[in-house]
Design a protein around this motif. Structure first.
Motif, PDB file in Angstrom:
ATOM      1  N   ARG A  95      -2.932  18.991 -24.454  1.00  0.00           N
ATOM      2  CA  ARG A  95      -2.104  18.729 -25.628  1.00  0.00           C
ATOM      3  C   ARG A  95      -1.356  19.989 -25.974  1.00  0.00           C
ATOM      4  O   ARG A  95      -1.929  21.066 -26.017  1.00  0.00           O
ATOM      5  N   ASN A 100       3.484  19.852 -32.829  1.00  0.00           N
ATOM      6  CA  ASN A 100       2.319  19.020 -32.515  1.00  0.00           C
ATOM      7  C   ASN A 100       2.476  17.557 -32.872  1.00  0.00           C
ATOM      8  O   ASN A 100       2.565  17.189 -34.030  1.00  0.00           O
ATOM      9  N   THR A 101       2.543  16.725 -31.857  1.00  0.00           N
ATOM     10  CA  THR A 101       2.480  15.289 -32.089  1.00  0.00           C
ATOM     11  C   THR A 101       1.046  14.814 -31.950  1.00  0.00           C
ATOM     12  O   THR A 101       0.746  13.675 -32.276  1.00  0.00           O
ATOM     13  N   GLY A 102       0.213  15.672 -31.449  1.00  0.00           N
ATOM     14  CA  GLY A 102      -1.184  15.327 -31.252  1.00  0.00           C
ATOM     15  C   GLY A 102      -1.450  14.554 -29.985  1.00  0.00           C
ATOM     16  O   GLY A 102      -2.595  14.248 -29.675  1.00  0.00           O
ATOM     17  N   LYS A 103      -0.416  14.212 -29.225  1.00  0.00           N
ATOM     18  CA  LYS A 103      -0.606  13.365 -28.053  1.00  0.00           C
ATOM     19  C   LYS A 103      -1.316  14.115 -26.942  1.00  0.00           C
ATOM     20  O   LYS A 103      -1.048  15.286 -26.676  1.00  0.00           O
ATOM     21  N   LEU A 104      -2.215  13.401 -26.288  1.00  0.00           N
ATOM     22  CA  LEU A 104      -2.893  13.931 -25.109  1.00  0.00           C
ATOM     23  C   LEU A 104      -2.240  13.378 -23.848  1.00  0.00           C
ATOM     24  O   LEU A 104      -1.906  12.198 -23.795  1.00  0.00           O
TER      25      LEU A 104
END
Lengths: 116, 116
Positions: A95, A100-104
């Motif tokens: 990530r 930060n979109t928080g997407k993994l």
């Protein structure tokens, strides 16, 4: 673009031995986090270990350790003293910490089988 | 750690019906939850990011009207598969992001959907 690569579709290890699961990544972000998850046949995803890109030391959690080599862009998972219950699929993920979109982003996974 | 509950674990429905899947963070507040889809022996595919109090952000190629997401509280997000068809049969799994330096995503146990 970010990418995670796990080149080992399947691995075998003898019980009580150590095993290394490979993970390489590609990103242009200066700050990122790397994760490993375990998925047993039941389907749940279990968080194992986290490594931040600026962490000075390699992360360890019990029998799990992360061999982080930033220059090589690799974040291999080492499982020591394998147990039969370690048989599962293992996913490496990344990530970006900036914007930060928080997407993994997940790798393709490695299936580990521990032999008695 | 942190606990995320997902319900139901398995559902079988007739083609044309709608199915609702719940994802709850039991011991922490999650402003962001994620919904994934996983095909057998494959990696997780992010469908959408669910933000509390606002509209979900869908990944490219995911039909918003097909997969309705509601995140009405800090501990609950729901995914509704509307007018389900056999091609929607899959394993759906949610995660909730726990705030902190690592922002670790904790996963539910998943829902196996079979559409007849």
């Amino acid at each position: 673009a970010q990418k995670i690569t796990q080149t080992q579709p399947g691995m075998f290890v003898q019980e009580k031995e150590a095993v290394t699961l490979d993970c390489t990544y590609d990103t242009s972000d200066p700050s990122y986090g790397l994760f490993w998850y375990k998925q047993p046949s039941s389907g749940e995803m279990i968080f194992l270990i986290y490594q931040g890109s600026y962490d000075q030391q390699n992360a360890t959690e019990g029998r799990y350790s992360l061999n982080f080599q930033k220059a090589r862009k690799s974040a291999n998972l080492v499982i020591s003293a394998s147990q039969l219950g370690d048989s599962a699929m293992y996913f490496c993920a990344m990530r970006a910490l900036s914007g930060n979109t928080g997407k993994l982003i997940f790798g393709q996974g490695t299936t580990l089988q521990v032999k008695p | 750690g942190a606990v995320v509950s997902q319900h139901p674990s398995r559902v079988i429905c007739k083609s044309g019906t709608s199915v609702k899947i719940e994802c709850r963070s039991l011991d922490f507040q999650a402003t962001t939850m994620f919904w994934y889809r996983q095909f057998p022996k494959q990696s997780l595919m992010l469908m959408a990011t669910s933000n509390e109090g606002s509209k979900a952000t869908y990944e490219q190629g995911v039909e918003k009207d097909k997969f309705l997401i509601n995140h009405a509280s800090l501990t609950l997000s729901t995914l509704t598969v509307t007018s389900a068809h056999p091609e929607d049969s899959s394993f759906y799994i949610c995660s909730a992001s726990k705030r902190g330096a690592k922002n670790i995503q904790y996963f539910g146990a998943g829902t196996r959907l079979s559409v007849l």
